[in-house]
Design an enzyme around this catalytic site. Sequence first.
Site, PDB file in Angstrom:
ATOM      1  N   GLY A 185       0.807  -1.218   0.000  1.00 51.93           N
ATOM      2  CA  GLY A 185       0.000   0.000   0.000  1.00 51.93           C
ATOM      3  C   GLY A 185       0.839   1.267   0.000  1.00 51.93           C
ATOM      4  CB  THR A 186       3.876   2.272   1.849  1.00 50.95           C
ATOM      5  OG1 THR A 186       3.253   2.024   3.120  1.00 50.95           O
ATOM      6  CG2 THR A 186       4.761   3.495   1.953  1.00 50.95           C
ATOM      7  CG  ASN A 201      -5.093   3.923   9.026  1.00 50.00           C
ATOM      8  OD1 ASN A 201      -5.439   4.897   8.364  1.00 50.00           O
ATOM      9  ND2 ASN A 201      -4.053   3.961   9.831  1.00 50.00           N
ATOM     10  CD  GLN A 211      -7.020  -0.604   7.280  1.00 56.51           C
ATOM     11  OE1 GLN A 211      -7.763  -1.548   7.577  1.00 56.51           O
ATOM     12  NE2 GLN A 211      -5.752  -0.568   7.647  1.00 56.51           N
ATOM     13  CB  SER A 266      -2.214  -3.197   1.162  1.00 53.87           C
ATOM     14  OG  SER A 266      -1.213  -3.900   1.849  1.00 53.87           O
ATOM     15  CG  HIS A 281      -0.166  -6.438   5.017  1.00 54.20           C
ATOM     16  ND1 HIS A 281      -0.344  -6.054   6.326  1.00 54.20           N
ATOM     17  CD2 HIS A 281       0.255  -5.343   4.354  1.00 54.20           C
ATOM     18  CE1 HIS A 281      -0.026  -4.762   6.434  1.00 54.20           C
ATOM     19  NE2 HIS A 281       0.332  -4.314   5.255  1.00 54.20           N
ATOM     20  CB  THR A 325      11.859  -9.658 -10.868  1.00 51.37           C
ATOM     21  OG1 THR A 325      12.965  -9.463 -11.733  1.00 51.37           O
ATOM     22  CG2 THR A 325      11.326 -11.069 -11.014  1.00 51.37           C
ATOM     23  CB  CYS A 332       1.563   9.864  23.541  1.00 52.74           C
ATOM     24  SG  CYS A 332       2.138  10.794  24.943  1.00 52.74           S
TER      25      CYS A 332
END
Length: 389
Positions: free
Chosen positions: A71-72, A151, A179, A199, A201, A237, A325
Site C-alpha cells: 500500500g505504501t 485505518n 482498509q 494492499s 496483507h 521482477t 500518547c
Amino acid sequence: MSIYLDYNATTPVRPAVLDAMRPYLNSHFGNASSSHSRGREAKRALEEAREVIASALGAREKEGVVFTSGGTEGDNLAIAGAAWAARDRGRHIITSVVEHRAVLGACRALEAQGFEVTYLPVDAGGLIDPEIVKQSLRPDTTMISFMHANNETGVVFPIAEIGQLARGRGIVFHADAVQAFGRLPVDVDALGINLLTLSGHKIYGPKGIGAVYVRPGTKIVPQIHGGEQEHSVRAGTENVAAAVGMACAAQIALESMPTENERLRVLRDRLETGILGNIVGTRRNGDRDQRLSNTSNISFQGVRGDSLMVALDLEGIEVSAGAACASGSPESSHVLRAMGRRPEIDGGGIRFSLGAGTTEAEIEHILDLLPPLVERVRAAEIQGIGVRV
Ligand SMILES: Cc1ncc(COP(=O)(O)O)c(C=O)c1O
C-alpha cells in the site's frame, strides 16, 4: 488466552492463500519476464491474478492493475506519479488531514518539490464534507486523493460523491482503499476512480504485495525505474507468488464479505456497547454509522493509549493504541486530534479491529477483563507510576 484484535494492522495468511502461493515459490519459480516454459507459466499466473483483482474492482481492463510492493508504494506511485504527469496543467492537490502516513508523506515530498497541497479538515465524527472539497477546487487542481476507509477509526468517506466532483473537471481522483477493499464493495466505475491503492496483507494475503488500479487514459509517471515490467509503470521482477496469494485472498474476501461483515458488526457492537456502558469516561471515536463493521476506536479518560495497550498485551490481548500518547505529544494520533479529541483530556484511543478469527467468547472475555484493568491503569497513572498492573 491469546486474542488478536488488530486486523487493521495486518491479517494472517489464509491456509488456502498459502496453498495457492506455494507452487510459485518452488516448482513454478520462473521469472515472469522469461520467454521459456517456466517463465511463461509464471507470466500466466501473474496475468490471472491481475484479472482477478481487476474484476474484484469492477474494472474492465485487467491491464489497469499494476502490482506493487504494498500500500505504501502504491500510494506513492499513484500520488507522485499522477502529480508529475499533470505538472504542466497545474500543481495543486487536495487531500485530508486524516490520511495514512503513506499519503501524507507522498504529499509532503511533493510540497518540497514545488507542488501545493490542501489538507482538508474532518468533523468530530471523522467525516469529510464533499462541499468543502468542492470549495477547495482551483483551476490548477490536478488531483484529489482521499482514503476510502480510515485505518484508525474505520470511518468511511463519501468516495462516490467526491468522485463526481473530480469527474468532468479533468482532475485525477485517487482513493486509498487499503482498509476498504475486502470489507466494502469497491467498484472503480461506480466510484468515479482514476487511481486506487490496495494492499495484500490487510485481506489475509501476504505482506509485501499490493496493487494500484490505473484507469485507462490516466497518466502516471513511474517512480521506480528499470525494466519494462507492469506495462512499464513499475519496474522490477514481479513477486508472482505474492500476486497469486493476493488474488486468492481477494476472491475469498469478496465471497465472504456480506456474511463476515454482519458477523463482525454484531461482535463489534457488543464489544463497543459493553465498554461504553460499563466503563465510565469512555467515548467512541468516529461516526457510529459511516464505519467499517470491524473497527471500534475508543478513548479512555485518564488513561494513556499506550499504557492500556501494554496492559492488555500483558493479558494476551493485542490491540493498537489509536493515540500513542495521552500527553498531547507529537506522537499522539493525528487522526483523533483532527477530530477534535484532546488526548490529555479525553484519554488515549484504543483501536479494536476484529477479523476472521474473532469469536464471541473472545469479546466476552475482554468485556470481563477490561473494567478492572482500566481502573488499575487509571490508578497507576494518577500516581504517576505508569503501567504497573
Ligand atoms: C489506509 C492505509 N493506507 C496505506 C497503508 C500502507 O499499506 P502497506 O502496509 O501495505 O504499505 C495502510 C497500512 O496500514 C493503510 O491502513
